[in-house]
Scaffold this motif. Structure first.
Motif, mmCIF file in Angstrom:
data_model
loop_
_atom_site.group_PDB
_atom_site.id
_atom_site.type_symbol
_atom_site.label_atom_id
_atom_site.label_comp_id
_atom_site.label_asym_id
_atom_site.label_seq_id
_atom_site.Cartn_x
_atom_site.Cartn_y
_atom_site.Cartn_z
ATOM 1 N N HIS A 211 47.807 82.662 24.987
ATOM 2 C CA HIS A 211 48.313 81.992 26.187
ATOM 3 C C HIS A 211 49.828 82.082 26.193
ATOM 4 O O HIS A 211 50.486 81.555 25.290
ATOM 5 C CB HIS A 211 47.869 80.528 26.200
ATOM 6 C CG HIS A 211 46.385 80.360 26.071
ATOM 7 N ND1 HIS A 211 45.555 80.365 27.166
ATOM 8 C CD2 HIS A 211 45.583 80.217 24.990
ATOM 9 C CE1 HIS A 211 44.298 80.201 26.760
ATOM 10 N NE2 HIS A 211 44.292 80.112 25.437
ATOM 11 N N LYS A 212 50.361 82.737 27.211
ATOM 12 C CA LYS A 212 51.821 82.901 27.301
ATOM 13 C C LYS A 212 52.418 81.686 28.001
ATOM 14 O O LYS A 212 52.850 81.757 29.157
ATOM 15 C CB LYS A 212 52.145 84.182 28.084
ATOM 16 C CG LYS A 212 51.342 85.396 27.608
ATOM 17 C CD LYS A 212 52.162 86.321 26.747
ATOM 18 C CE LYS A 212 51.304 87.314 25.982
ATOM 19 N NZ LYS A 212 50.552 88.271 26.817
ATOM 20 N N ILE A 213 52.397 80.561 27.295
ATOM 21 C CA ILE A 213 52.784 79.280 27.883
ATOM 22 C C ILE A 213 54.192 79.316 28.473
ATOM 23 O O ILE A 213 54.444 78.768 29.538
ATOM 24 C CB ILE A 213 52.676 78.171 26.810
ATOM 25 C CG1 ILE A 213 51.200 77.998 26.424
ATOM 26 C CG2 ILE A 213 53.262 76.864 27.304
ATOM 27 C CD1 ILE A 213 50.963 76.975 25.336
ATOM 28 N N PHE A 214 55.102 79.932 27.751
ATOM 29 C CA PHE A 214 56.512 79.929 28.188
ATOM 30 C C PHE A 214 56.937 81.263 28.818
ATOM 31 O O PHE A 214 58.124 81.569 28.886
ATOM 32 C CB PHE A 214 57.430 79.595 27.008
ATOM 33 C CG PHE A 214 57.260 78.202 26.474
ATOM 34 C CD1 PHE A 214 57.557 77.114 27.275
ATOM 35 C CD2 PHE A 214 56.800 77.974 25.190
ATOM 36 C CE1 PHE A 214 57.417 75.812 26.801
ATOM 37 C CE2 PHE A 214 56.654 76.678 24.703
ATOM 38 C CZ PHE A 214 56.954 75.594 25.511
#
Lengths: 275, 275
Positions: A211-214
């Protein structure tokens, strides 16, 4: 009425151009490496402690100086509860933990006491830590810098021989702005930038999904645009956070962990550029 | 040899106890609310912009002052590219965006220019923003504070009537230390604490699982221990981050979003304690 567009006055502008100063290395140390990010909360202290331990694991003698006067985290991250001793009432003996020589304002005050200090007090504390601490025969001193581009950064850049800075950032757009400011600051102050690190790059859930949260890729792109070394990515990792929270950094606790290996690889690379 | 345990000298200690000062409200505003966290990178600016917009949505006239001189984020978060105008060359007219009156050092300099300033310069800039900006008939001015417990915090606490502070934190242990320092700072400086917010509480992946990346429950526990209001949790949310990165805060872009509703609920509660 004649409206003018406002900008900084001449007096302010003049002060953004620092003068040149004579610089001294920190006594008892060979190389000073600053771990920096203009923005706070990007994992700088977690990086600094694990990076210092990774350098140590390559056979170097290493110290760590927590230069964050307002938010010291070294006592907690390294589980240090004792106060440093002094033989003459003036100098301070660093506290040794996990084979690192350590110093932090947090060793001198209760950990919950806020240092409600104006800039000149901060400068004075930094001078004490760089001039009065009996660092003993270190190859590297890793300095965990506070966020911002203020008194601490200026004191180091103007008065102390900093051999290189590593800039840490998370990859979201709003953090990258601070990376650009950080690069420009070090370039202006003539501190060599060793490289940039993309921290909290992604979170991998148990099903293996990343998950590429940022966001993604921003730090590497800036490295290229500004012609700086890109040192690599460190994912969000719960083991890494728990180790920091419990006072035994992951590189010390579990040197074979995949995250520890990233730190050791980076440390080996950085060391190679000095020794 | 007689070794002594080192602690702070008397001179340093004396300065941690601030004196009392006469305080003035920011002209053109009724209530000043500081959004604070001793630690950086916990989502303070994202909170401040969305909270200000949430207050506006309840029918109040609201301004936002970006007091982070070293790391201004208001220009980017609110997509403001123009410079403020001045009718007399001394005062500044705030820039209106999404119905908020806005001011930031980032409006006056190129966004990539680092403000390499010592403390007194920062204090001077803060005074300009609180004394020379023509805020127009605001119910609330929301101040996005920088991290730390230094010059900006002291200037506000000593010279400006701050009606209340909201403390933001992420829930990991190492951040909570800074929360405790922040509470003690505001208590010492006699600034009322309106409440604490647990930000980036968890990340919910698409399968609905909640990942407690930064740990759990710490902020609420501290609220209880220190007898402060707990205002609630805000999860990590990619929509919230993307909205901040693209310059249209989520509460403005999508007021019906579940995260926007949390902000509006908090704003309604805070407003109720003032009006």
């Amino acid at each position: 009425m004649d409206k003018k567009t406002a900008s900084l006055s001449g007096a302010f502008k003049g002060n953004t151009e620092p003068k040149s100063f004579s610089k001294n290395p920190i006594k008892g140390t060979k190389f000073t490496i600053a771990i920096s990010s203009a923005k706070g909360g990007v994992g700088k202290s977690t990086f600094a402690t694990n990076f210092a331990l990774a350098l140590k694991s390559t056979g170097s003698k290493v110290g760590i100086l927590d230069a964050d006067i307002y938010g010291p985290s070294l006592p907690k991250m390294m589980a240090i509860k004792n106060k440093p001793e002094s033989e003459d009432g003036k100098s301070l003996i660093p506290i040794e933990q996990y084979g690192l020589q350590c110093m932090s304002i947090g060793f001198l005050v209760d950990e919950e006491t806020p240092m409600i200090w104006r800039g000149p007090m901060v400068t004075s504390a930094i001078k004490t830590f760089t001039e009065k601490v009996l660092w003993n025969n270190l190859d590297f001193i890793v300095v965990d810098m506070p966020p911002g581009t203020g008194d601490t950064q200026l004191t180091f850049a103007q008065q102390i021989k900093v051999d290189g800075a590593i800039i840490i950032s998370t990859p979201q757009e709003i953090a990258l702005l601070d990376v650009k400011r950080g690069i420009k600051m070090f370039d202006k102050l003539k501190v060599p930038i060793l490289g940039l690190v993309d921290n909290m790059s992604f979170f991998e859930s148990e099903d293996g999904e990343k998950h590429k949260i940022f966001g993604e890729g921003g730090v590497e792109k800036i490295s290229k645009n500004y012609n700086k070394e890109f040192l690599g990515k460190i994912p969000i990792d719960i083991d890494l956070r728990v180790a920091a929270d419990t006072g035994k950094p992951l590189v010390e606790e579990c040197p074979d962990h995949k995250i520890s290996k990233i730190f050791i690889e980076m440390a080996t690379k950085i060391k190679g550029s000095f020794l």
